[in-house]
Design a protein around this motif. Structure first.
Motif, PDB file in Angstrom:
ATOM      1  N   GLU A  58       0.912  -1.009   0.067  1.00  0.00           N
ATOM      2  CA  GLU A  58       0.019   0.042   0.001  1.00  0.00           C
ATOM      3  C   GLU A  58       0.922   1.401  -0.117  1.00  0.00           C
ATOM      4  O   GLU A  58       1.885   1.242   0.712  1.00  0.00           O
ATOM      5  CB  GLU A  58      -0.963   0.143   1.407  1.00  0.00           C
ATOM      6  N   LEU A  59       0.600   2.141  -0.812  1.00  0.00           N
ATOM      7  CA  LEU A  59       1.219   3.508  -0.921  1.00  0.00           C
ATOM      8  C   LEU A  59       0.079   4.644  -0.865  1.00  0.00           C
ATOM      9  O   LEU A  59      -0.751   4.462  -1.311  1.00  0.00           O
ATOM     10  CB  LEU A  59       1.902   3.560  -2.156  1.00  0.00           C
ATOM     11  N   ASP A  60       0.401   5.272   0.422  1.00  0.00           N
ATOM     12  CA  ASP A  60      -0.568   6.391   0.843  1.00  0.00           C
ATOM     13  C   ASP A  60      -2.118   5.829   1.017  1.00  0.00           C
ATOM     14  O   ASP A  60      -3.114   6.495   0.372  1.00  0.00           O
ATOM     15  CB  ASP A  60      -0.510   7.597  -0.180  1.00  0.00           C
ATOM     16  N   GLY A  61      -2.159   4.607   1.403  1.00  0.00           N
ATOM     17  CA  GLY A  61      -3.504   3.864   1.731  1.00  0.00           C
ATOM     18  C   GLY A  61      -3.987   3.288   0.372  1.00  0.00           C
ATOM     19  O   GLY A  61      -5.119   2.607   0.640  1.00  0.00           O
ATOM     20  N   GLY A  65       0.484  -2.888  -5.180  1.00  0.00           N
ATOM     21  CA  GLY A  65       1.408  -3.970  -5.566  1.00  0.00           C
ATOM     22  C   GLY A  65       0.606  -5.293  -4.703  1.00  0.00           C
ATOM     23  O   GLY A  65       0.089  -4.893  -3.862  1.00  0.00           O
ATOM     24  N   HIS A  66       1.052  -6.205  -5.286  1.00  0.00           N
ATOM     25  CA  HIS A  66       0.709  -7.598  -4.746  1.00  0.00           C
ATOM     26  C   HIS A  66       1.648  -8.886  -5.191  1.00  0.00           C
ATOM     27  O   HIS A  66       2.011  -8.767  -6.422  1.00  0.00           O
ATOM     28  CB  HIS A  66      -0.857  -7.942  -5.059  1.00  0.00           C
ATOM     29  N   VAL A  67       1.690  -9.717  -4.482  1.00  0.00           N
ATOM     30  CA  VAL A  67       2.470 -11.026  -4.843  1.00  0.00           C
ATOM     31  C   VAL A  67       1.909 -12.207  -3.847  1.00  0.00           C
ATOM     32  O   VAL A  67       1.431 -12.019  -2.944  1.00  0.00           O
ATOM     33  CB  VAL A  67       3.966 -10.989  -4.436  1.00  0.00           C
ATOM     34  N   MET A  68       1.886 -13.207  -4.735  1.00  0.00           N
ATOM     35  CA  MET A  68       1.353 -14.651  -4.138  1.00  0.00           C
ATOM     36  C   MET A  68       2.354 -15.736  -4.126  1.00  0.00           C
ATOM     37  O   MET A  68       3.087 -15.676  -5.219  1.00  0.00           O
ATOM     38  CB  MET A  68      -0.093 -15.048  -4.668  1.00  0.00           C
ATOM     39  N   TYR A  69       2.361 -16.404  -3.309  1.00  0.00           N
ATOM     40  CA  TYR A  69       3.333 -17.826  -3.157  1.00  0.00           C
ATOM     41  C   TYR A  69       2.514 -18.821  -3.006  1.00  0.00           C
ATOM     42  O   TYR A  69       1.432 -18.938  -2.618  1.00  0.00           O
ATOM     43  CB  TYR A  69       4.166 -17.728  -1.909  1.00  0.00           C
ATOM     44  N   CYS A  70       3.098 -20.128  -3.596  1.00  0.00           N
ATOM     45  CA  CYS A  70       2.476 -21.685  -3.206  1.00  0.00           C
ATOM     46  C   CYS A  70       3.519 -22.109  -3.158  1.00  0.00           C
ATOM     47  O   CYS A  70       4.725 -22.270  -3.606  1.00  0.00           O
ATOM     48  CB  CYS A  70       1.701 -21.831  -4.598  1.00  0.00           C
ATOM     49  N   TRP A  71       3.381 -23.671  -2.472  1.00  0.00           N
ATOM     50  CA  TRP A  71       4.163 -24.458  -2.365  1.00  0.00           C
ATOM     51  C   TRP A  71       4.510 -25.531  -3.489  1.00  0.00           C
ATOM     52  O   TRP A  71       3.362 -25.449  -4.326  1.00  0.00           O
ATOM     53  CB  TRP A  71       3.557 -25.664  -1.344  1.00  0.00           C
ATOM     54  N   SER A  72       5.361 -25.799  -3.928  1.00  0.00           N
ATOM     55  CA  SER A  72       5.662 -26.618  -4.984  1.00  0.00           C
ATOM     56  C   SER A  72       6.625 -27.602  -4.782  1.00  0.00           C
ATOM     57  O   SER A  72       6.986 -27.843  -3.520  1.00  0.00           O
ATOM     58  CB  SER A  72       5.989 -25.804  -6.396  1.00  0.00           C
ATOM     59  N   LYS A  73       7.062 -28.207  -5.868  1.00  0.00           N
ATOM     60  CA  LYS A  73       8.138 -29.358  -5.468  1.00  0.00           C
ATOM     61  C   LYS A  73       9.272 -29.429  -6.669  1.00  0.00           C
ATOM     62  O   LYS A  73       9.009 -29.290  -7.804  1.00  0.00           O
ATOM     63  CB  LYS A  73       7.494 -30.629  -5.358  1.00  0.00           C
ATOM     64  N   GLY A  88       4.103 -15.815  -7.797  1.00  0.00           N
ATOM     65  CA  GLY A  88       3.681 -15.118  -8.807  1.00  0.00           C
ATOM     66  C   GLY A  88       2.224 -15.289  -9.130  1.00  0.00           C
ATOM     67  O   GLY A  88       1.772 -16.525  -8.604  1.00  0.00           O
ATOM     68  N   PRO A  89       1.200 -14.516  -9.652  1.00  0.00           N
ATOM     69  CA  PRO A  89       1.865 -13.332 -10.310  1.00  0.00           C
ATOM     70  C   PRO A  89       2.132 -12.210  -9.185  1.00  0.00           C
ATOM     71  O   PRO A  89       1.989 -12.388  -7.841  1.00  0.00           O
ATOM     72  CB  PRO A  89       0.662 -12.692 -11.004  1.00  0.00           C
ATOM     73  N   ILE A  90       3.525 -11.485  -9.662  1.00  0.00           N
ATOM     74  CA  ILE A  90       3.704 -10.413  -8.831  1.00  0.00           C
ATOM     75  C   ILE A  90       3.429  -9.051  -9.391  1.00  0.00           C
ATOM     76  O   ILE A  90       3.892  -9.188 -10.681  1.00  0.00           O
ATOM     77  CB  ILE A  90       5.240 -10.452  -8.383  1.00  0.00           C
ATOM     78  N   SER A  91       2.686  -8.041  -8.972  1.00  0.00           N
ATOM     79  CA  SER A  91       1.970  -7.326  -9.852  1.00  0.00           C
ATOM     80  C   SER A  91       2.071  -5.942  -9.097  1.00  0.00           C
ATOM     81  O   SER A  91       2.025  -5.660  -7.721  1.00  0.00           O
ATOM     82  CB  SER A  91       0.571  -7.301  -9.736  1.00  0.00           C
ATOM     83  N   LYS A  99       9.794   1.915 -10.703  1.00  0.00           N
ATOM     84  CA  LYS A  99      10.160   2.830  -9.601  1.00  0.00           C
ATOM     85  C   LYS A  99      10.684   2.173  -8.413  1.00  0.00           C
ATOM     86  O   LYS A  99      10.929   2.860  -7.286  1.00  0.00           O
ATOM     87  CB  LYS A  99       8.689   3.720  -9.291  1.00  0.00           C
ATOM     88  N   GLY A 100      11.080   1.085  -8.436  1.00  0.00           N
ATOM     89  CA  GLY A 100      11.640   0.142  -7.351  1.00  0.00           C
ATOM     90  C   GLY A 100      10.730  -0.572  -6.368  1.00  0.00           C
ATOM     91  O   GLY A 100      10.990  -1.361  -5.502  1.00  0.00           O
ATOM     92  N   TYR A 101       9.325  -0.447  -6.573  1.00  0.00           N
ATOM     93  CA  TYR A 101       8.359  -1.192  -5.809  1.00  0.00           C
ATOM     94  C   TYR A 101       8.216  -2.700  -6.008  1.00  0.00           C
ATOM     95  O   TYR A 101       8.052  -3.545  -4.915  1.00  0.00           O
ATOM     96  CB  TYR A 101       6.966  -0.456  -5.860  1.00  0.00           C
ATOM     97  N   GLY A 102       8.551  -3.233  -7.070  1.00  0.00           N
ATOM     98  CA  GLY A 102       8.660  -4.330  -7.271  1.00  0.00           C
ATOM     99  C   GLY A 102       9.595  -5.130  -6.482  1.00  0.00           C
ATOM    100  O   GLY A 102       9.354  -6.279  -5.990  1.00  0.00           O
ATOM    101  N   LYS A 103      10.788  -4.525  -6.571  1.00  0.00           N
ATOM    102  CA  LYS A 103      11.876  -5.218  -5.928  1.00  0.00           C
ATOM    103  C   LYS A 103      11.605  -5.067  -4.345  1.00  0.00           C
ATOM    104  O   LYS A 103      12.142  -5.950  -3.404  1.00  0.00           O
ATOM    105  CB  LYS A 103      13.312  -4.567  -6.103  1.00  0.00           C
ATOM    106  N   ILE A 104      10.979  -3.944  -3.837  1.00  0.00           N
ATOM    107  CA  ILE A 104      10.768  -3.988  -2.290  1.00  0.00           C
ATOM    108  C   ILE A 104       9.851  -5.149  -1.990  1.00  0.00           C
ATOM    109  O   ILE A 104      10.047  -5.742  -1.099  1.00  0.00           O
ATOM    110  CB  ILE A 104      10.212  -2.591  -1.974  1.00  0.00           C
ATOM    111  N   LEU A 105       8.991  -5.215  -2.718  1.00  0.00           N
ATOM    112  CA  LEU A 105       7.835  -6.340  -2.393  1.00  0.00           C
ATOM    113  C   LEU A 105       8.400  -7.713  -2.308  1.00  0.00           C
ATOM    114  O   LEU A 105       8.110  -8.540  -1.484  1.00  0.00           O
ATOM    115  CB  LEU A 105       6.730  -6.003  -3.253  1.00  0.00           C
TER     116      LEU A 105
END
Length: 209
Positions: A58-61, A65-73, A88-91, A99-105
């Motif tokens: 969240e930026l200023d409320g 951005g969003h990212v999701m993870y899952c278990w795999s093998k 993924g997806p990472i959005s 602007k650097g937000y993707g790397k921060i997340l």
């Protein structure tokens, strides 16, 4: 870059906003239109989905951005399996990309994944971006991409969260079935996507399909 941001777990009231964000982030990037928002929607009920690692930035409320993870093998060549994670997806909202937000997340989420016991991460992605967070070509760690096993697959990337986790390992990785949900049920996907605001599907240079 505005530093007035927070990263927190996604809640149910965020779902619609996050799916719209994901759709906006991926629209016409890899294909005309996109399916990533449906993948996310369906993954939430998948037993391999990790709710604690479905994170919003969240930026200023406002969620940007969003990212999701899952278990795999990993399928090891000796017949055993190693449990690990993928993401993924990472959005990131189009207005805030590059602007650097993707790397921060990403970096924040990877630290959380490490704390939850993920020894490594395997993904398909752009090495120019993910290399900044320590990803290397997975074949250099002894892991082949099941859909392209005879090449080094420079887009198939690995990040060891536990140093030496893959030492002595040789095996292959196949994308989680959850990522193919739109392909397997195109009618359900079309019905789902029809509920979103109209966006024109365009065939653009650089798309994969």
């Amino acid at each position: 870059m505005n530093s007035n941001y927070i990263i927190r777990p996604e809640t149910e009231k965020d779902y619609e906003t996050v799916e719209n964000l994901t759709r906006d982030s991926f629209w016409n990037v890899y294909t005309p239109g996109c399916t990533e928002h449906y993948v996310l929607n369906q993954f939430r009920t998948n037993p391999d989905f990790i709710p604690e690692l479905s994170l919003v930035l969240e930026l200023d409320g406002k969620i940007i951005g969003h990212v999701m993870y899952c278990w795999s093998k990993i399928n090891v060549d000796d017949g055993s399996q190693i449990k690990m994670m993928t993401f993924g997806p990472i959005s990131i909202h189009p207005d805030f990309k590059r602007k650097g937000y993707g790397k921060i997340l990403l970096d924040y989420s990877m630290e959380k994944a490490k704390q939850m016991g993920a020894g490594c991460l395997l993904i398909c992605g752009n090495s120019d971006f993910y290399g900044k967070s320590g990803f290397v070509v997975a074949s250099s760690k002894g892991i082949r991409y099941a859909d392209d096993p005879k090449s080094d697959a420079p887009y198939f990337l690995c990040k060891e969260l536990e140093e030496g986790f893959l030492n002595g390992i040789s095996g292959s990785y196949k994308d989680h079935e959850g990522y193919f949900v739109a392909m397997k049920n195109p009618e359900a996907f079309a019905e789902y996507d029809s509920k979103f605001p109209f966006k024109e599907k365009l065939k653009l240079p650089g798309q994969l399909f």
